[in-house]
Design an enzyme around this catalytic site. Sequence first.
Site, PDB file in Angstrom:
ATOM      1  N   ASP A 105       0.880  -1.162   0.000  1.00 42.22           N
ATOM      2  CA  ASP A 105       0.000   0.000   0.000  1.00 42.22           C
ATOM      3  C   ASP A 105       0.922   1.217   0.000  1.00 42.22           C
ATOM      4  OD1 ASP A 105      -1.589   2.162   0.552  1.00 42.22           O
ATOM      5  OD2 ASP A 105      -2.665   1.210   2.210  1.00 42.22           O
TER       6      ASP A 105
ATOM      7  N   TYR B 284      -6.159  15.347  -6.185  1.00 47.82           N
ATOM      8  CA  TYR B 284      -5.393  14.677  -7.248  1.00 47.82           C
ATOM      9  C   TYR B 284      -4.512  15.680  -7.982  1.00 47.82           C
ATOM     10  CZ  TYR B 284      -4.785  11.795 -11.503  1.00 47.82           C
ATOM     11  OH  TYR B 284      -4.281  11.089 -12.573  1.00 47.82           O
TER      12      TYR B 284
HETATM   13  N1  LIG Z   1      -5.264   6.501 -17.327  1.00 46.25           N
HETATM   14  C1  LIG Z   1      -5.000   7.766 -17.612  1.00 46.25           C
HETATM   15  O1  LIG Z   1      -5.404   8.288 -18.649  1.00 46.25           O
HETATM   16  C2  LIG Z   1      -4.181   8.595 -16.673  1.00 46.25           C
HETATM   17  C3  LIG Z   1      -4.129   9.976 -16.889  1.00 46.25           C
HETATM   18  C4  LIG Z   1      -3.325  10.750 -16.069  1.00 46.25           C
HETATM   19  C5  LIG Z   1      -2.568  10.153 -15.072  1.00 46.25           C
HETATM   20  N2  LIG Z   1      -2.656   8.807 -14.873  1.00 46.25           N
HETATM   21  C6  LIG Z   1      -1.838   8.227 -13.796  1.00 46.25           C
HETATM   22  O2  LIG Z   1      -1.252   7.015 -14.223  1.00 46.25           O
HETATM   23  C7  LIG Z   1      -1.185   6.112 -13.124  1.00 46.25           C
HETATM   24  C8  LIG Z   1      -1.883   4.801 -13.481  1.00 46.25           C
HETATM   25  O3  LIG Z   1      -3.231   5.069 -13.807  1.00 46.25           O
HETATM   26  P1  LIG Z   1      -4.208   3.938 -14.369  1.00 46.25           P
HETATM   27  O4  LIG Z   1      -5.211   4.637 -15.185  1.00 46.25           O
HETATM   28  O5  LIG Z   1      -3.417   2.831 -14.956  1.00 46.25           O
HETATM   29  O6  LIG Z   1      -4.916   3.454 -13.004  1.00 46.25           O
HETATM   30  P2  LIG Z   1      -5.548   2.013 -12.641  1.00 46.25           P
HETATM   31  O7  LIG Z   1      -6.583   2.267 -11.598  1.00 46.25           O
HETATM   32  O8  LIG Z   1      -5.950   1.282 -13.889  1.00 46.25           O
HETATM   33  O9  LIG Z   1      -4.332   1.257 -11.969  1.00 46.25           O
HETATM   34  C9  LIG Z   1      -3.815   1.700 -10.730  1.00 46.25           C
HETATM   35  C10 LIG Z   1      -3.277   0.519  -9.958  1.00 46.25           C
HETATM   36  O10 LIG Z   1      -2.800   1.000  -8.691  1.00 46.25           O
HETATM   37  C11 LIG Z   1      -3.264   0.124  -7.664  1.00 46.25           C
HETATM   38  N3  LIG Z   1      -3.362   0.851  -6.397  1.00 46.25           N
HETATM   39  C12 LIG Z   1      -4.360   1.666  -5.969  1.00 46.25           C
HETATM   40  N4  LIG Z   1      -4.094   2.129  -4.743  1.00 46.25           N
HETATM   41  C13 LIG Z   1      -2.898   1.609  -4.379  1.00 46.25           C
HETATM   42  C14 LIG Z   1      -2.100   1.712  -3.214  1.00 46.25           C
HETATM   43  N5  LIG Z   1      -2.492   2.474  -2.177  1.00 46.25           N
HETATM   44  N6  LIG Z   1      -0.930   1.039  -3.172  1.00 46.25           N
HETATM   45  C15 LIG Z   1      -0.533   0.263  -4.224  1.00 46.25           C
HETATM   46  N7  LIG Z   1      -1.249   0.106  -5.341  1.00 46.25           N
HETATM   47  C16 LIG Z   1      -2.420   0.780  -5.418  1.00 46.25           C
HETATM   48  C17 LIG Z   1      -4.623  -0.335  -8.157  1.00 46.25           C
HETATM   49  O11 LIG Z   1      -5.038  -1.527  -7.493  1.00 46.25           O
HETATM   50  C18 LIG Z   1      -4.361  -0.528  -9.646  1.00 46.25           C
HETATM   51  O12 LIG Z   1      -3.873  -1.829  -9.926  1.00 46.25           O
HETATM   52  C19 LIG Z   1      -1.803   6.845 -11.920  1.00 46.25           C
HETATM   53  O13 LIG Z   1      -0.802   7.465 -11.170  1.00 46.25           O
HETATM   54  C20 LIG Z   1      -2.674   7.870 -12.585  1.00 46.25           C
HETATM   55  O14 LIG Z   1      -2.909   8.985 -11.762  1.00 46.25           O
HETATM   56  C21 LIG Z   1      -3.452   8.012 -15.640  1.00 46.25           C
END
Ligand SMILES: NC(=O)c1ccc[n+]([C@@H]2O[C@H](COP(=O)([O-])OP(=O)(O)OC[C@H]3O[C@@H](n4cnc5c(N)ncnc54)[C@H](O)[C@@H]3O)[C@@H](O)[C@H]2O)c1
Length: 263
Positions: free
Chosen positions: A59, A153
């Site tokens: 976590d 965020y």
């Molecule tokens: N998807 C997008 O378009 C987008 C856009 C901007 C930024 N981001 C950033 O990219 C990163 C990944 O995003 P995503 O869309 O793949 O998200 P996602 O929700 O698909 O994956 C996130 C993963 O992190 C895990 N997670 C959540 N809380 C956690 C914790 N406390 N400790 C450990 N693991 C934890 C979740 O279980 C999940 O497997 C994030 O930092 C997000 O803010 C994504």
Amino acid sequence: MSGRLEGRVAVVTGAGDGIGAGVARLFAAEGARVLVAEIDEEKGRAVAEEIGGLFVRVDVTDREQVEGMVATAVDTWGRIDVLVNNAWGSVGHLGRVEHKSDETLERGFTMGYFGPFWAMRAAFPHMLAAGWGRVINMVSLNGVNAHIGSLEYNSAKEALRTLTRTAAREWAPTGVVVNAIAPGAKTAALNRRIAQNPDIAAAVDSANPMGRLGDPLTDIAPVALFLASEDSRYVTGNTIFADGGGHINGVAWAPELPDEPAG
Ligand SMILES: NC(=O)c1ccc[n+]([C@@H]2O[C@H](COP(=O)([O-])OP(=O)(O)OC[C@H]3O[C@@H](n4cnc5c(N)ncnc54)[C@H](O)[C@@H]3O)[C@@H](O)[C@H]2O)c1
């Protein structure tokens, strides 16, 4: 695959799904030993098994667990070359600034800023000793463009960009480079958000200059691979927008989200 990460050890947080899973898959395919750091045991184990990596339940809001994650990589493989701070989990609600609680802001900063900070602080001495290291922090256009409804965020991600640039500046002489990716990818997290507000779906696709959001494995992970590889040795302190050009004019991912004052 060309083995661009042969011999490297990479820690990827939140690697059980979405962008993190895409990055973990590509890094492993390129020869890295990958520590899949994930809060969701089932998802994390599945990805680790698939790529021949090591799963550690972490976590990222817990400092001891984050430090333990780095220690496990070093204890297991004797090194940590690449750190990808990618994990994010929902910490609040879509409310306007005047409705945000201290707790929501604190959770946002613990998840989005302190988690990556603890990991970087723990990993740096090992990278310094090796004279080589790569840190990749996932940030967001939400922060850059100040999208509405997600103050915790936006703020945490912009603080993470400042951390990225400060560490990049301080560590520049050491062989450790530090960069950020602001991705745009269709992941489970975004699909959940779209399900809550279908207007977003139409907006995100039509507003994107390339007409679509990216794929974690084929559009975002290759950018992380570049930043993790030898090729990025003269690149530090940057934010790379891997978003089909969405940042150029600013995509209206959430034109007028309703306020949700509860929570
Ligand atoms: N998807 C997008 O378009 C987008 C856009 C901007 C930024 N981001 C950033 O990219 C990163 C990944 O995003 P995503 O869309 O793949 O998200 P996602 O929700 O698909 O994956 C996130 C993963 O992190 C895990 N997670 C959540 N809380 C956690 C914790 N406390 N400790 C450990 N693991 C934890 C979740 O279980 C999940 O497997 C994030 O930092 C997000 O803010 C994504």
